[in-house]
Design a protein around this motif. Structure first.
Motif, mmCIF file in Angstrom:
data_model
loop_
_atom_site.group_PDB
_atom_site.id
_atom_site.type_symbol
_atom_site.label_atom_id
_atom_site.label_comp_id
_atom_site.label_asym_id
_atom_site.label_seq_id
_atom_site.Cartn_x
_atom_site.Cartn_y
_atom_site.Cartn_z
ATOM 1 N N TRP A 142 0.839 -1.207 0.000
ATOM 2 C CA TRP A 142 0.000 0.000 0.000
ATOM 3 C C TRP A 142 0.868 1.249 0.000
ATOM 4 O O TRP A 142 0.633 2.192 -0.759
ATOM 5 N N ASP A 164 -3.357 -0.038 -4.385
ATOM 6 C CA ASP A 164 -4.655 0.092 -3.713
ATOM 7 C C ASP A 164 -5.143 -1.296 -3.335
ATOM 8 O O ASP A 164 -5.828 -1.965 -4.088
ATOM 9 N N GLU A 196 -9.800 1.638 -2.122
ATOM 10 C CA GLU A 196 -10.026 3.088 -2.166
ATOM 11 C C GLU A 196 -10.597 3.514 -3.516
ATOM 12 O O GLU A 196 -11.324 4.487 -3.609
ATOM 13 N N ASN A 197 -10.222 2.797 -4.559
ATOM 14 C CA ASN A 197 -10.724 3.078 -5.896
ATOM 15 C C ASN A 197 -11.451 1.827 -6.373
ATOM 16 O O ASN A 197 -10.835 0.901 -6.880
ATOM 17 N N ARG A 224 -3.224 3.399 -6.068
ATOM 18 C CA ARG A 224 -4.102 4.148 -5.179
ATOM 19 C C ARG A 224 -4.523 5.443 -5.870
ATOM 20 O O ARG A 224 -3.773 6.000 -6.676
ATOM 21 N N LEU A 279 -1.444 9.054 -4.445
ATOM 22 C CA LEU A 279 -0.167 8.415 -4.109
ATOM 23 C C LEU A 279 0.714 9.272 -3.217
ATOM 24 O O LEU A 279 1.775 8.841 -2.812
ATOM 25 N N ARG A 327 -2.864 4.065 6.465
ATOM 26 C CA ARG A 327 -3.621 3.134 5.624
ATOM 27 C C ARG A 327 -5.023 2.891 6.170
ATOM 28 O O ARG A 327 -6.000 2.917 5.434
#
Length: 184
Positions: free
Chosen positions: A38, A43, A47-48, A56, A59, A128
């Motif tokens: 992570w 990701d 998150e997406n 991610r 970033l 995180r």
């Protein structure tokens, strides 16, 4: 992503094999692997939702007090008459605990490397998991925590050019932690 930390005075690459679960404040090697991946940009917590284990959506951490600095490493062999295309590196630091080096030349924006002080490895899990929650503004209610600060101080560069060829003899980058710590 080339990600480094320090260990016994040397730089090491942040990988699952070089960083222990204990350094990250987790109990298992599986948790360690997820945190390392992570932090390196994967990701792996959804998150997406449109990608699976892709990059991610963000970033980089917030840049709160630190200002970026650019270093012109010169146009090797071109002397002072030539433009320094591709030889500019931009350094900046963020509250994700990373000091980054970016290509600032004509193809700028590509991350060259990132460095996290080993003191900040244990804070990756909080980033995180986004827990405990950070609340604003002060005063902070019971059970909430203040905002964490990491590398949020100014950067300073010393790049002497004793022979005047527009190529620095050496480059010294000083990084301060401001509210994030007590060292430079």
């Amino acid at each position: 992503r080339k990600l480094y930390t320090d260990s016994n005075g040397s730089l090491i690459t942040v990988t699952s094999g070089n960083v222990t679960a204990g350094q990250l404040g987790v109990g298992t090697s599986s948790e360690r692997d997820n945190l390392v991946n992570w932090y390196r940009g994967v990701d792996n917590i959804g998150e997406n939702p449109s990608t699976s284990n892709g990059p991610r959506p963000s970033l980089t951490g917030d840049v709160l007090h630190s200002e970026p600095v650019a270093v012109n490493y010169g146009n090797a062999g071109g002397g002072c008459s030539g433009a320094a295309t591709g030889d500019i590196v931009v350094f900046y630091a963020g509250n994700d605990g990373l000091l980054r080096a970016l290509d600032g030349g004509t193809t700028g924006g590509t991350e060259l490397w990132a460095y996290v002080p080993s003191d900040f490895l244990a804070s990756i899990k909080r980033l995180r998991d986004n827990a405990p929650a950070v609340t604003f503004p002060a005063p902070v209610p019971a059970g909430a925590f203040n905002r964490p600060y990491r590398i949020d101080g100014n950067l300073s560069v010393y790049a002497p050019d004793a022979n005047g060829d527009c190529v620095p003899d050496t480059v010294w980058l000083s990084v301060s932690l401001r509210r994030g710590g007590r060292f430079i």
